[in-house]
Design an enzyme around this catalytic site. Structure first.
Site: not given
Ligand code: ADP
Ligand code: ZN
Length: 214
Positions: A13, A161, A172
């Site tokens: 993404k 990360r 996740r």
């Molecule tokens: P990925 O898609 O690889 O898991 P992101 O950087 O999008 O990585 O998200 C990392 C973490 O941030 C998620 O595992 C969650 O804990 C938090 N997070 C991100 N976006 C959201 C969301 N829309 N709602 C709740 N938690 C979120």
């Protein structure tokens, strides 16, 4: 253009959002990046969020909805945005819907990037991010034995990360299946969803996305 990029962790993404931003001019808004920034700034919100994130769990809806409301109401979002990592639950989807309706706006499309689970684990385990320029790359992209430098900006500002560890990754992926998958079904019902094959090079995937957006 108002776009949602949907997909499991490791689907690409962020990589695709940056490409769309560069080529089509809509701004990338990543809730993950906003939360990591809050953490780096040492705000109370950021520190609280880190506990959820490092365990591979979702941050509470009201926190991320608040971040999105603030960010999307800034001037640079007037002509559109690409949401990367939001919405991830049905209540988040509802909040976004209400928020946009309140401004007389709506989403143009939801692009779902589809990648089999077996590949996601492998992508996330070897992932490196750059603090300096935001680029994301994989272990296998580096020359063997040479010091790891960013392949985009050449600095040594690379890091892995905290949630890119096997246990957190597994959590996740489970969280995605349990809480986020229903969001896709809902967007499908609303007639907004386009599925894209996310296997292949970033450029190949980007070409598929452009086809859908044109
Ligand atoms: P990925 O898609 O690889 O898991 P992101 O950087 O999008 O990585 O998200 C990392 C973490 O941030 C998620 O595992 C969650 O804990 C938090 N997070 C991100 N976006 C959201 C969301 N829309 N709602 C709740 N938690 C979120
Ligand atoms: Zn870099």
């Amino acid at each position: 253009m108002r776009l949602v990029l949907f997909g499991p962790p490791g689907a690409g993404k962020g990589t695709q959002a940056k490409k769309i931003e560069a080529e089509l001019g809509a701004l990338q808004i990543s809730t993950g990046d906003l939360l990591r920034q809050a953490q780096a700034d040492g705000t109370a919100l950021g520190l609280k969020a880190a506990e959820y994130m490092n365990a591979g769990n979702l941050v509470p809806d009201e926190v991320v909805v608040g971040l999105i409301e603030d960010r999307t109401s800034q001037d640079d979002c007037k002509s559109g945005f690409i949401l990367d990592g939001f919405p991830r639950t049905l209540p988040q989807l509802e909040s976004l819907d209400q928020m946009l309706k309140g401004k007389g706006e709506g989403l143009d499309r939801v692009v779902s990037i589809e990648v089999p689970n077996s590949l996601l684990m492998e992508r996330l385990c070897g992932r490196y991010s750059c603090k300096a320029c935001g680029a994301v790359m994989h272990e296998r992209d580096f020359e063997e034995g040479a010091p790891k430098v960013c392949l985009t900006c050449q600095t040594d500002a690379l890091y892995q990360r905290a949630d890119d560890k096997p246990e957190a990754i597994e959590q996740r992926l489970r969280t995605f299946d349990d809480q986020t998958a229903p969001v896709k079904a809902k967007y499908e019902q609303m007639g907004l969803l386009s599925r894209i094959d996310g296997v292949g090079s970033p450029t190949a995937v980007f070409d598929r996305i452009k086809e859908v957006l044109n």
